[in-house]
Design a protein around this motif. Structure first.
Motif, PDB file in Angstrom:
ATOM      1  N   ASN A  96     -52.151 -20.303  -5.774  1.00  0.00           N
ATOM      2  CA  ASN A  96     -52.550 -20.505  -4.380  1.00  0.00           C
ATOM      3  C   ASN A  96     -52.277 -21.930  -3.924  1.00  0.00           C
ATOM      4  OD1 ASN A  96     -53.397 -17.914  -3.976  1.00  0.00           O
ATOM      5  ND2 ASN A  96     -55.572 -18.326  -4.397  1.00  0.00           N
ATOM      6  N   ASN A  97     -52.560 -22.874  -4.800  1.00  0.00           N
ATOM      7  CA  ASN A  97     -52.331 -24.273  -4.466  1.00  0.00           C
ATOM      8  C   ASN A  97     -50.851 -24.549  -4.221  1.00  0.00           C
ATOM      9  OD1 ASN A  97     -53.243 -27.020  -4.168  1.00  0.00           O
ATOM     10  ND2 ASN A  97     -52.273 -27.439  -6.144  1.00  0.00           N
ATOM     11  N   ALA A  98     -49.988 -23.943  -5.057  1.00  0.00           N
ATOM     12  CA  ALA A  98     -48.540 -24.113  -4.883  1.00  0.00           C
ATOM     13  C   ALA A  98     -48.087 -23.511  -3.555  1.00  0.00           C
ATOM     14  CB  ALA A  98     -47.800 -23.469  -6.053  1.00  0.00           C
ATOM     15  N   ALA A  99     -48.651 -22.316  -3.236  1.00  0.00           N
ATOM     16  CA  ALA A  99     -48.292 -21.667  -1.964  1.00  0.00           C
ATOM     17  C   ALA A  99     -48.764 -22.502  -0.775  1.00  0.00           C
ATOM     18  CB  ALA A  99     -48.912 -20.269  -1.913  1.00  0.00           C
ATOM     19  N   LEU A 100     -49.962 -23.079  -0.893  1.00  0.00           N
ATOM     20  CA  LEU A 100     -50.479 -23.924   0.184  1.00  0.00           C
ATOM     21  C   LEU A 100     -49.628 -25.175   0.369  1.00  0.00           C
ATOM     22  CD1 LEU A 100     -54.330 -23.669  -0.473  1.00  0.00           C
ATOM     23  CD2 LEU A 100     -53.065 -22.730   1.464  1.00  0.00           C
ATOM     24  N   LYS A 101     -49.193 -25.764  -0.754  1.00  0.00           N
ATOM     25  CA  LYS A 101     -48.324 -26.936  -0.656  1.00  0.00           C
ATOM     26  C   LYS A 101     -47.014 -26.593   0.042  1.00  0.00           C
ATOM     27  CE  LYS A 101     -49.995 -29.607  -4.639  1.00  0.00           C
ATOM     28  NZ  LYS A 101     -49.630 -30.159  -5.968  1.00  0.00           N
ATOM     29  N   GLU A 102     -46.463 -25.413  -0.294  1.00  0.00           N
ATOM     30  CA  GLU A 102     -45.206 -24.986   0.338  1.00  0.00           C
ATOM     31  C   GLU A 102     -45.408 -24.731   1.832  1.00  0.00           C
ATOM     32  OE1 GLU A 102     -41.882 -21.414  -0.079  1.00  0.00           O
ATOM     33  OE2 GLU A 102     -43.494 -21.605  -1.553  1.00  0.00           O
ATOM     34  N   ALA A 103     -46.532 -24.067   2.177  1.00  0.00           N
ATOM     35  CA  ALA A 103     -46.829 -23.818   3.584  1.00  0.00           C
ATOM     36  C   ALA A 103     -47.041 -25.132   4.330  1.00  0.00           C
ATOM     37  CB  ALA A 103     -48.071 -22.932   3.703  1.00  0.00           C
ATOM     38  N   TYR A 104     -47.717 -26.080   3.694  1.00  0.00           N
ATOM     39  CA  TYR A 104     -47.943 -27.391   4.305  1.00  0.00           C
ATOM     40  C   TYR A 104     -46.618 -28.105   4.574  1.00  0.00           C
ATOM     41  CZ  TYR A 104     -49.232 -32.294   4.738  1.00  0.00           C
ATOM     42  OH  TYR A 104     -49.348 -33.578   5.171  1.00  0.00           O
ATOM     43  N   ALA A 105     -45.709 -28.000   3.585  1.00  0.00           N
ATOM     44  CA  ALA A 105     -44.408 -28.650   3.755  1.00  0.00           C
ATOM     45  C   ALA A 105     -43.655 -28.038   4.931  1.00  0.00           C
ATOM     46  CB  ALA A 105     -43.587 -28.514   2.470  1.00  0.00           C
ATOM     47  N   ARG A 106     -43.743 -26.687   5.068  1.00  0.00           N
ATOM     48  CA  ARG A 106     -43.068 -26.035   6.196  1.00  0.00           C
ATOM     49  C   ARG A 106     -43.693 -26.462   7.524  1.00  0.00           C
ATOM     50  NH1 ARG A 106     -43.317 -21.328   2.887  1.00  0.00           N
ATOM     51  NH2 ARG A 106     -45.049 -20.551   4.179  1.00  0.00           N
ATOM     52  N   LEU A 107     -45.022 -26.496   7.565  1.00  0.00           N
ATOM     53  CA  LEU A 107     -45.705 -26.909   8.793  1.00  0.00           C
ATOM     54  C   LEU A 107     -45.379 -28.349   9.158  1.00  0.00           C
ATOM     55  CD1 LEU A 107     -49.230 -25.293   8.282  1.00  0.00           C
ATOM     56  CD2 LEU A 107     -47.501 -24.634   9.953  1.00  0.00           C
ATOM     57  N   GLN A 108     -45.312 -29.216   8.155  1.00  0.00           N
ATOM     58  CA  GLN A 108     -44.975 -30.618   8.412  1.00  0.00           C
ATOM     59  C   GLN A 108     -43.569 -30.743   8.962  1.00  0.00           C
ATOM     60  OE1 GLN A 108     -47.181 -33.282   7.999  1.00  0.00           O
ATOM     61  NE2 GLN A 108     -45.591 -34.360   9.165  1.00  0.00           N
ATOM     62  N   GLY A 109     -42.650 -29.928   8.383  1.00  0.00           N
ATOM     63  CA  GLY A 109     -41.275 -29.935   8.879  1.00  0.00           C
ATOM     64  C   GLY A 109     -41.206 -29.462  10.320  1.00  0.00           C
TER      65      GLY A 109
ATOM     66  N   LEU B  27     -43.640 -29.567  12.489  1.00  0.00           N
ATOM     67  CA  LEU B  27     -44.269 -30.586  13.325  1.00  0.00           C
ATOM     68  C   LEU B  27     -43.316 -31.735  13.609  1.00  0.00           C
ATOM     69  CD1 LEU B  27     -46.767 -31.727  14.731  1.00  0.00           C
ATOM     70  CD2 LEU B  27     -47.477 -32.688  12.536  1.00  0.00           C
ATOM     71  N   ASP B  28     -42.625 -32.198  12.563  1.00  0.00           N
ATOM     72  CA  ASP B  28     -41.658 -33.293  12.744  1.00  0.00           C
ATOM     73  C   ASP B  28     -40.563 -32.889  13.727  1.00  0.00           C
ATOM     74  OD1 ASP B  28     -43.123 -34.756  10.954  1.00  0.00           O
ATOM     75  OD2 ASP B  28     -41.825 -34.321   9.238  1.00  0.00           O
ATOM     76  N   LYS B  29     -40.078 -31.627  13.597  1.00  0.00           N
ATOM     77  CA  LYS B  29     -39.027 -31.143  14.496  1.00  0.00           C
ATOM     78  C   LYS B  29     -39.541 -31.046  15.931  1.00  0.00           C
ATOM     79  CE  LYS B  29     -35.756 -27.342  15.111  1.00  0.00           C
ATOM     80  NZ  LYS B  29     -35.303 -26.028  14.570  1.00  0.00           N
TER      81      LYS B  29
ATOM     82  N   GLN C 227     -37.123 -35.980  22.692  1.00  0.00           N
ATOM     83  CA  GLN C 227     -35.845 -35.794  23.387  1.00  0.00           C
ATOM     84  C   GLN C 227     -36.065 -35.144  24.743  1.00  0.00           C
ATOM     85  OE1 GLN C 227     -32.868 -36.910  22.464  1.00  0.00           O
ATOM     86  NE2 GLN C 227     -32.023 -36.150  24.379  1.00  0.00           N
ATOM     87  N   GLY C 228     -37.034 -34.178  24.763  1.00  0.00           N
ATOM     88  CA  GLY C 228     -37.339 -33.513  26.027  1.00  0.00           C
ATOM     89  C   GLY C 228     -37.868 -34.484  27.057  1.00  0.00           C
ATOM     90  N   ASN C 229     -38.720 -35.421  26.620  1.00  0.00           N
ATOM     91  CA  ASN C 229     -39.237 -36.430  27.547  1.00  0.00           C
ATOM     92  C   ASN C 229     -38.115 -37.289  28.109  1.00  0.00           C
ATOM     93  OD1 ASN C 229     -41.853 -35.579  27.203  1.00  0.00           O
ATOM     94  ND2 ASN C 229     -42.291 -37.012  25.541  1.00  0.00           N
ATOM     95  N   VAL C 230     -37.142 -37.622  27.236  1.00  0.00           N
ATOM     96  CA  VAL C 230     -35.992 -38.410  27.693  1.00  0.00           C
ATOM     97  C   VAL C 230     -35.192 -37.612  28.716  1.00  0.00           C
ATOM     98  CG1 VAL C 230     -33.813 -39.444  26.984  1.00  0.00           C
ATOM     99  CG2 VAL C 230     -35.850 -39.746  25.563  1.00  0.00           C
ATOM    100  N   ASN C 231     -34.950 -36.315  28.421  1.00  0.00           N
ATOM    101  CA  ASN C 231     -34.168 -35.477  29.331  1.00  0.00           C
ATOM    102  C   ASN C 231     -34.878 -35.288  30.663  1.00  0.00           C
ATOM    103  OD1 ASN C 231     -32.134 -35.116  27.441  1.00  0.00           O
ATOM    104  ND2 ASN C 231     -33.058 -33.296  26.556  1.00  0.00           N
ATOM    105  N   ILE C 232     -36.203 -35.077  30.601  1.00  0.00           N
ATOM    106  CA  ILE C 232     -36.970 -34.914  31.836  1.00  0.00           C
ATOM    107  C   ILE C 232     -36.903 -36.188  32.670  1.00  0.00           C
ATOM    108  CG2 ILE C 232     -39.300 -34.638  32.757  1.00  0.00           C
ATOM    109  CD1 ILE C 232     -39.863 -32.745  30.403  1.00  0.00           C
TER     110      ILE C 232
END
Length: 293
Positions: A68-81, A83-85, A92-97
């Motif tokens: 479970n801990n490994a799965a949570l770490k993987e899910a956290y990594a996906r969520l962080q990615g 979030l960063d995106k 970029q949207g603010n710049v375009n607006i």
């Protein structure tokens, strides 16, 4: 250890019973102790089995929690990615607006400039028209029609007033009217002037005039030259053209209609290069980025 003691007691008991004639009281005591040890041993075995089962359960639970801990770490990594995106896209949207808002503001300023220019042009046209109509006498107004259509001033002069009968030569009575028109044209230096000749459908039969095309152009040319030579209008602002019988404003099957169609129009318009300059000053806009669509 309990098992060893139990076996020891059993051996001792057997030896004592078989060899020495132990008393019944001692025998019963030893038997009771043996029974107690047997029960203790049995309970110890049960406790041991229960402990092993608990250990196995705890080990399984630990392995499950590790997964479970490994799965949570993987899910956290996906969520962080994600979030960063999202943060990057939002930036970029603010710049375009912001860029889009700037382009809209620039376009609004340009549109307002065009509106102001048009309003100024319309105002000048009305002033020009009013000045011209006020300068003409009642008799002249019978042969002169002044209109403003889509920002352009049209001065329509009747054929009878302008030219000698059946000719493209300017008549003497037209001189005073042309002088008044020339005065207006000279005052409004930012306007171009097109002289356009028009005829009815009756064919022309004059030496050196092939058809109504020739007649309409010759009449327009006569007015242009009169404005230049007699009234000092800058020839660079003048254009002579003819449309023959192909721009009628009335029915050519009646005499009244033919009279209206035989006309020369003085068309006064703002200089085209001014409009081209306005177009050149139009704000440049880039295409909207794909993430803004």
């Amino acid at each position: 250890m309990i098992k060893s003691r139990f076996i020891g007691y059993a051996l001792v008991l057997g030896i004592m019973v078989s060899s020495c004639g132990i008393s019944k009281k001692k025998y019963l005591a030893l038997e009771t102790e043996h029974k107690d040890l047997a029960e203790l041993y049995q309970k110890g075995q049960m406790d041991l089995a229960e402990s092993r089962a608990k250990i196995k359960s705890l080990e399984d639970q630990l392995e499950h929690e590790r997964k479970n801990n490994a799965a949570l770490k993987e899910a956290y990594a996906r969520l962080q990615g994600s979030l960063d995106k999202s943060i990057a896209q939002n930036s970029q949207g603010n710049v375009n607006i912001s860029k889009l808002v700037d382009e809209i503001n620039a376009s609004n300023k340009y549109i307002q400039h065009l509106v102001n220019t048009k309003n100024k042009s319309d105002s000048l046209n009305m002033v020009l028209t009013n000045r011209l109509t006020r300068s003409l006498s009642r008799e002249e107004m019978k042969d002169v029609d002044v209109q403003v259509l889509k920002g352009v001033v049209y001065i329509s002069l009747s054929d009878n007033m302008l030219y000698k009968s059946g000719s493209y030569e300017i008549s003497e009575q037209a001189g005073e009217t042309l002088s008044k028109i020339a005065k207006i044209i000279t005052d409004y230096k930012d306007y171009e002037v097109l002289i356009e000749g028009n005829t009815d459908t009756d064919p022309i039969s004059k030496p050196n005039i092939r058809n109504n095309w020739d007649l309409s152009v010759l009449r327009a040319s006569s007015v242009v030259q009169a404005l230049q030579n007699n009234y000092g209008v800058d020839p660079k602002r003048l254009t002579a053209g003819g449309r023959g019988e192909y721009n009628p404003i009335a029915d050519n099957t009646t005499n009244a209609g033919k009279t209206r169609n035989r006309r020369t129009q003085i068309i006064i318009t703002p200089k085209l290069d001014q409009f081209m300059e306005l177009i050149d000053k139009a704000p440049e806009t880039d295409s909207v980025p794909s993430d803004m669509e």
